[in-house]
Motif scaffolding. Structure first.
Motif, PDB file in Angstrom:
ATOM      1  N   LEU A 135      18.671 -51.767 -25.884  1.00 27.70           N
ATOM      2  CA  LEU A 135      17.552 -52.689 -25.657  1.00 27.70           C
ATOM      3  C   LEU A 135      17.099 -52.687 -24.198  1.00 27.70           C
ATOM      4  O   LEU A 135      16.004 -53.133 -23.899  1.00 27.70           O
ATOM      5  N   GLY A 136      17.951 -52.207 -23.324  1.00 22.27           N
ATOM      6  CA  GLY A 136      17.678 -52.280 -21.895  1.00 22.27           C
ATOM      7  C   GLY A 136      18.134 -53.624 -21.346  1.00 22.27           C
ATOM      8  O   GLY A 136      18.799 -54.403 -22.028  1.00 22.27           O
ATOM      9  N   THR A 137      17.769 -53.878 -20.115  1.00 19.92           N
ATOM     10  CA  THR A 137      18.053 -55.161 -19.472  1.00 19.92           C
ATOM     11  C   THR A 137      16.730 -55.732 -18.984  1.00 19.92           C
ATOM     12  O   THR A 137      15.720 -55.022 -18.907  1.00 19.92           O
ATOM     13  N   SER A 138      16.734 -56.985 -18.621  1.00 21.60           N
ATOM     14  CA  SER A 138      15.503 -57.596 -18.095  1.00 21.60           C
ATOM     15  C   SER A 138      15.006 -56.824 -16.880  1.00 21.60           C
ATOM     16  O   SER A 138      13.813 -56.560 -16.741  1.00 21.60           O
ATOM     17  N   THR A 139      15.920 -56.407 -16.017  1.00 20.59           N
ATOM     18  CA  THR A 139      15.548 -55.675 -14.804  1.00 20.59           C
ATOM     19  C   THR A 139      14.990 -54.295 -15.141  1.00 20.59           C
ATOM     20  O   THR A 139      13.941 -53.904 -14.628  1.00 20.59           O
ATOM     21  N   SER A 140      15.671 -53.552 -16.013  1.00 20.39           N
ATOM     22  CA  SER A 140      15.208 -52.190 -16.326  1.00 20.39           C
ATOM     23  C   SER A 140      13.882 -52.215 -17.087  1.00 20.39           C
ATOM     24  O   SER A 140      13.029 -51.346 -16.874  1.00 20.39           O
ATOM     25  N   LEU A 141      13.698 -53.199 -17.939  1.00 24.06           N
ATOM     26  CA  LEU A 141      12.459 -53.290 -18.707  1.00 24.06           C
ATOM     27  C   LEU A 141      11.253 -53.532 -17.794  1.00 24.06           C
ATOM     28  O   LEU A 141      10.177 -52.998 -18.037  1.00 24.06           O
TER      29      LEU A 141
END
Length: 179
Positions: A135-141
């Protein structure tokens, strides 16, 4: 009948700094197309034919499928092929779909089994794409730009990277139709 498209385009193939790219693209590909730029109209058209659809992103694969009465198999096929070959991805769509994925990330944070798998993968494959959270992370998204999505699609969504699976009593007629 069930028709599915499997692409070797999962999270392990995305840059580490842009974890969630494969999953975000999965969301965007089937949302709108050139033929159906309005996602609600597209959904109503499919549901009117009794076609159910969904998608899933894993570390290795992105999987899109339709489930329909075999008489509507060609419509399911057209939906999938159109979504992959002629998506209509607007900048606003990327922003709104990121909000959907942020919500999925928030929900997965509360899921202990998901968190255990993520930790295990990070421990087992620390320097590999297998360590990415699908899903990724908030930062990577936040780092993902529309240009990243188009590059990833171009690199991983070719027909040479596609496996089609069809389970239907009408498969012979379907083969004649698409040839």
């Amino acid at each position: 009948s069930i028709l599915s498209f499997w692409f070797r385009a999962g999270s392990r193939f995305e840059p580490a700094t842009k974890a969630g790219l494969a999953h975000l693209l999965e969301h965007l590909l089937m949302k709108r197309s050139i033929k159906f730029p309005d996602p609600i109209a597209r959904t109503k058209k499919l549901e009117g034919k009794g076609i159910l659809y969904n998608a899933f992103t894993s570390q290795d694969l992105v999987y899109f499928y339709t489930l329909q009465d075999s008489r509507n198999l060609i419509h399911g096929f057209n939906y999938l092929i159109e979504g992959v070959t002629k998506p209509f991805i607007k900048k606003e769509s990327v922003s709104s779909e990121k909000k959907v994925v942020f919500n999925e990330i928030k929900q997965s944070t509360n899921n202990q089994i998901t968190q255990l798998w993520n930790l295990a993968n990070k421990g087992l494959w620390p320097k590999s794409g297998l360590a990415h959270e699908p899903l990724g992370t908030s930062t990577s998204l936040k780092r993902i730009a529309p240009s990243d999505l188009f590059r990833f699609k171009k690199a991983f969504y070719g027909f040479g990277n596609l496996t089609v699976v069809l389970i239907s009593p009408e498969s012979k007629d379907f083969e004649k139709t698409i040839r």
